[in-house]
Design a protein around this motif. Structure first.
Motif, PDB file in Angstrom:
ATOM      1  N   VAL A  53      -0.898  -5.394  -6.418  1.00 33.06           N
ATOM      2  CA  VAL A  53      -1.294  -5.810  -5.071  1.00 33.06           C
ATOM      3  C   VAL A  53      -2.033  -7.138  -5.187  1.00 33.06           C
ATOM      4  CG1 VAL A  53      -2.601  -5.203  -3.015  1.00 33.06           C
ATOM      5  CG2 VAL A  53      -1.519  -3.397  -4.364  1.00 33.06           C
ATOM      6  N   SER A  75      -4.610  -9.909  -4.417  1.00 33.03           N
ATOM      7  CA  SER A  75      -5.913  -9.823  -3.762  1.00 33.03           C
ATOM      8  C   SER A  75      -6.253 -11.073  -2.965  1.00 33.03           C
ATOM      9  CB  SER A  75      -7.002  -9.578  -4.808  1.00 33.03           C
ATOM     10  OG  SER A  75      -7.011 -10.637  -5.741  1.00 33.03           O
ATOM     11  N   ARG A 103       0.515 -13.904  -0.159  1.00 38.52           N
ATOM     12  CA  ARG A 103      -0.088 -13.010   0.826  1.00 38.52           C
ATOM     13  C   ARG A 103      -0.828 -13.856   1.862  1.00 38.52           C
ATOM     14  NH1 ARG A 103      -3.599  -7.710  -0.445  1.00 38.52           N
ATOM     15  NH2 ARG A 103      -4.602  -7.468   1.576  1.00 38.52           N
ATOM     16  N   GLU A 135      -3.471 -13.102   5.042  1.00 34.27           N
ATOM     17  CA  GLU A 135      -4.246 -12.087   5.755  1.00 34.27           C
ATOM     18  C   GLU A 135      -3.989 -12.173   7.257  1.00 34.27           C
ATOM     19  OE1 GLU A 135      -5.961  -9.630   4.325  1.00 34.27           O
ATOM     20  OE2 GLU A 135      -5.318 -10.481   2.419  1.00 34.27           O
ATOM     21  N   HIS A 151       2.964  -6.623   7.533  1.00 35.25           N
ATOM     22  CA  HIS A 151       2.398  -5.320   7.172  1.00 35.25           C
ATOM     23  C   HIS A 151       3.209  -4.628   6.058  1.00 35.25           C
ATOM     24  CE1 HIS A 151      -0.524  -5.532  10.377  1.00 35.25           C
ATOM     25  NE2 HIS A 151       0.449  -5.927  11.181  1.00 35.25           N
ATOM     26  N   MET A 185       1.744  -0.662   0.757  1.00 32.81           N
ATOM     27  CA  MET A 185       1.203  -0.413  -0.576  1.00 32.81           C
ATOM     28  C   MET A 185       1.499   1.055  -0.881  1.00 32.81           C
ATOM     29  SD  MET A 185      -2.630  -1.012  -2.152  1.00 32.81           S
ATOM     30  CE  MET A 185      -3.463  -0.245  -0.775  1.00 32.81           C
ATOM     31  N   LEU A 236      -0.484  -2.681   4.794  1.00 26.01           N
ATOM     32  CA  LEU A 236      -1.567  -3.636   4.558  1.00 26.01           C
ATOM     33  C   LEU A 236      -1.716  -4.561   5.766  1.00 26.01           C
ATOM     34  CD1 LEU A 236      -0.655  -4.632   0.892  1.00 26.01           C
ATOM     35  CD2 LEU A 236      -2.473  -3.081   1.638  1.00 26.01           C
ATOM     36  N   ASP A 237      -2.919  -5.007   6.029  1.00 25.50           N
ATOM     37  CA  ASP A 237      -3.167  -5.952   7.120  1.00 25.50           C
ATOM     38  C   ASP A 237      -2.942  -7.377   6.641  1.00 25.50           C
ATOM     39  OD1 ASP A 237      -3.769  -4.101   9.108  1.00 25.50           O
ATOM     40  OD2 ASP A 237      -5.854  -3.946   8.469  1.00 25.50           O
ATOM     41  N   CYS A 238      -1.710  -7.649   6.257  1.00 25.48           N
ATOM     42  CA  CYS A 238      -1.336  -8.970   5.783  1.00 25.48           C
ATOM     43  C   CYS A 238       0.158  -9.161   6.011  1.00 25.48           C
ATOM     44  CB  CYS A 238      -1.692  -9.151   4.312  1.00 25.48           C
ATOM     45  SG  CYS A 238      -0.739  -8.122   3.179  1.00 25.48           S
TER      46      CYS A 238
END
Length: 97
Positions: free
Chosen positions: A19, A21, A37, A39, A65, A68, A82-84
């Motif tokens: 994932v 970061s 990625r 956000e 979104h 994961m 995920l909020d990305c």
């Protein structure tokens, strides 16, 4: 690879990936797709602008979104969005960008 630990799948080939970061550029070790990625804030127009800015001038696509997988939960595993967004660069897929 990452079976059993939280991970995401490459937006190009589906290969297991750690994932990310942050928004640093990622390169899939399987298909060589380059992606990053971005956000998401929950503000639709601002999020769309951020994704478009990350896409740049060349051909790109985005996955909103991403999921994961293998997240520990109540003694088992589950998948969570995920909020990305993942923005990937189409020209770079096979190193011909």
């Amino acid at each position: 690879m990452h079976w059993g630990t939280p991970h995401v799948h490459c937006p190009g080939c589906g290969g297991d990936r750690p994932v990310p970061s942050d928004e640093s550029l990622q390169t899939c070790f399987v298909c060589k797709l380059r992606w990053r990625r971005v956000e998401l804030s929950g503000d639709g127009p601002a999020d769309e602008a951020a994704v478009r800015a990350a896409g740049g001038d060349g051909p790109w696509a985005a996955t909103w979104h991403p999921v994961m997988v293998d997240v520990p939960h109540d003694g088992g595993k589950r998948s969570v969005p995920l909020d990305c967004a993942f923005v990937f660069y189409v020209d770079d897929r096979y190193g011909n960008g």
